[in-house]
Structures are given as structure tokens and as C-alpha cells.
Design a protein around this motif. Sequence first.
Motif, mmCIF file in Angstrom:
data_model
loop_
_atom_site.group_PDB
_atom_site.id
_atom_site.type_symbol
_atom_site.label_atom_id
_atom_site.label_comp_id
_atom_site.label_asym_id
_atom_site.label_seq_id
_atom_site.Cartn_x
_atom_site.Cartn_y
_atom_site.Cartn_z
ATOM 1 N N TYR A 65 37.707 3.554 -48.453
ATOM 2 C CA TYR A 65 38.120 2.371 -48.454
ATOM 3 C C TYR A 65 38.208 1.760 -47.044
ATOM 4 O O TYR A 65 37.710 0.661 -46.702
ATOM 5 N N GLY A 66 38.937 2.472 -46.112
ATOM 6 C CA GLY A 66 39.036 2.072 -44.783
ATOM 7 C C GLY A 66 37.781 1.871 -44.039
ATOM 8 O O GLY A 66 37.676 0.861 -43.289
ATOM 9 N N ILE A 67 37.014 2.802 -44.135
ATOM 10 C CA ILE A 67 35.746 2.716 -43.483
ATOM 11 C C ILE A 67 34.733 1.409 -44.126
ATOM 12 O O ILE A 67 34.288 0.832 -43.458
ATOM 13 N N GLY A 68 34.916 1.301 -45.434
ATOM 14 C CA GLY A 68 34.088 0.273 -46.077
ATOM 15 C C GLY A 68 34.598 -1.114 -45.728
ATOM 16 O O GLY A 68 33.644 -2.088 -45.200
ATOM 17 N N ILE A 69 35.656 -1.348 -45.542
ATOM 18 C CA ILE A 69 36.455 -2.901 -45.353
ATOM 19 C C ILE A 69 36.147 -2.969 -43.719
ATOM 20 O O ILE A 69 35.813 -3.961 -43.329
ATOM 21 N N TRP A 114 42.381 -6.352 -46.124
ATOM 22 C CA TRP A 114 43.172 -5.589 -45.060
ATOM 23 C C TRP A 114 44.551 -5.345 -45.458
ATOM 24 O O TRP A 114 45.160 -4.272 -45.097
ATOM 25 N N PHE A 115 45.374 -6.291 -46.167
ATOM 26 C CA PHE A 115 46.630 -6.138 -46.624
ATOM 27 C C PHE A 115 46.591 -5.065 -47.662
ATOM 28 O O PHE A 115 47.604 -3.893 -47.634
ATOM 29 N N TYR A 120 47.857 0.766 -48.819
ATOM 30 C CA TYR A 120 47.046 1.977 -49.413
ATOM 31 C C TYR A 120 47.181 3.060 -48.344
ATOM 32 O O TYR A 120 47.645 4.361 -48.737
ATOM 33 N N LEU A 121 46.437 2.909 -47.138
ATOM 34 C CA LEU A 121 46.532 4.121 -46.248
ATOM 35 C C LEU A 121 47.926 4.470 -45.885
ATOM 36 O O LEU A 121 48.395 5.473 -45.571
ATOM 37 N N THR A 122 48.971 3.422 -45.553
ATOM 38 C CA THR A 122 50.377 3.930 -45.378
ATOM 39 C C THR A 122 50.967 4.587 -46.359
ATOM 40 O O THR A 122 51.613 5.771 -46.103
ATOM 41 N N ASN A 123 50.804 4.112 -47.648
ATOM 42 C CA ASN A 123 51.396 5.109 -48.712
ATOM 43 C C ASN A 123 50.755 6.413 -48.787
ATOM 44 O O ASN A 123 51.437 7.582 -48.865
ATOM 45 N N LYS A 124 49.569 6.654 -48.657
ATOM 46 C CA LYS A 124 49.058 7.993 -48.896
ATOM 47 C C LYS A 124 49.172 9.034 -47.612
ATOM 48 O O LYS A 124 49.423 10.168 -47.561
#
Length: 230
Positions: A65-69, A114-115, A120-124
Motif C-alpha cells: 500500500y505504501g509503495i503503491g500510493i 495518505w491519511f 495503516y503503517l503506524t498501526n502495523k
Amino acid sequence: MDGGGAYGAGMAGSPFDPKTFIKKPSVILRIVSWVFSIIVFGCIAAGGSYKGICLYGGDNNACGYGIGIGVIAFMASVIFLILDAVFDNMSSVQHRKYVVIADMLFSGLWTFMWFVGFCYLTNKWTSGTVILPPVMDQAHFVNSVQAAIAFSFFSIGSWGGLTVLAVLKYRKGVSDAFSSTEGYGDPSPATQGSAPYSSFPGSEGTDPYQEPPFGPGKEDTSADYQPPTY
């Protein structure tokens, strides 16, 4: 705000000025967003996973997801920068409108994306099972993971700013179009006092309002009339 023409643009056909272009708030935010996107997907691609396992709690979807956006934001920023460069030379107001609407919708959508990515990334990273590489390499991977999270948060602000600018530009264009159509057909001040028809030939210089035939200014000759005697 940018420019003073339709939808915030300059006059069509005006020469391209790099100094003026680079100083536009939308262009500055676009470049900033472009740099942030490179940092996000670059950090995740280079240090977001170890031996094929995503460091965001072992969730490969988070890395994807991070790479895609980030990649999509990078390409969109380049495209919109090109459109910003040619925007002033678009002679069609309708084409300018379409560009502004596309900018407004995409910037608003990517602010939301981005939000979601930041949350998502912070939670993981904070609540998931963190899988770290050996100690000698931990600093590189940890810094990459945290940098991606930080610049995902910064991207919310930059894309949010682009959304606000696009909305203001769209409202300005609609307001200008409404004002131009609202005043259509109104008589100009120079013609409001003029006569709608030309005067009768030979009447120039005379009073356009003539006295009525039986007005008070006329001499009454009925008193000299003598009826005939039979």
C-alpha cells in the motif's frame, strides 16, 4: 491564488516565465508532494522489508500500500506539473475547467489515501509483531520504516493544501463565468442617455417636445369669429 484569468490562469499565448511559474503556491506544493512521495516509496522499497517479510508487523499489504500510493502520487505530481506549465496557454476555458476539476478531485482523494496510509503503517509498526533484522542492520531498516511513516503524515498536509488551492481556483472560475453571464445584455452607461431613434430630418437644434395645438401658449382666435347673418 494564482493568476488573474479564467480559473486563475494568465492570458492565453503569454510567454512562459520559469521564475513566475516556480513561485506559484500550487507549483511549490506540487514539488514538495513529489519529493515526499519519492521518500515514502523509496524508504519502503529499500528498507521496509527484510528477506521478503514486511517490517510493518509482517503485513506485506502494508508495504504494498505504501509503495503503491507513493508511486501513483509521484506520477500524478509530474503530470499535474506539466499541466500547470501549459495551463496559461490553454485557450479553451472549458479545458482549463476540466484540468482544475481533475486536480481538485485527485488531490482530495490522495489526501484521504495518505491519511489512510499513515494510520495503516503506524498501526502495523506500533501494535503488530515487529520483525527486525540483525542488530548491525537494524538502524537502517528502522529509520527507513519510520521515515516512510513520517513523510506519509507530511503528505497529508501537502496534498490537502493542493486540494484547497484547486477548490479556490474552481470557485473563482465559476464566479467569473457567472458574473460575465449575469451582465450580458445590460446597456452600457454610454448608451443609456441616448435616444433610441434618430430625429426627424430638419429638426436638429429644435425642442423635441412641441406644444400641443390647443395648449395655453396658443393664441385664442375664436373671439374674432363672427357668425354669418341670415
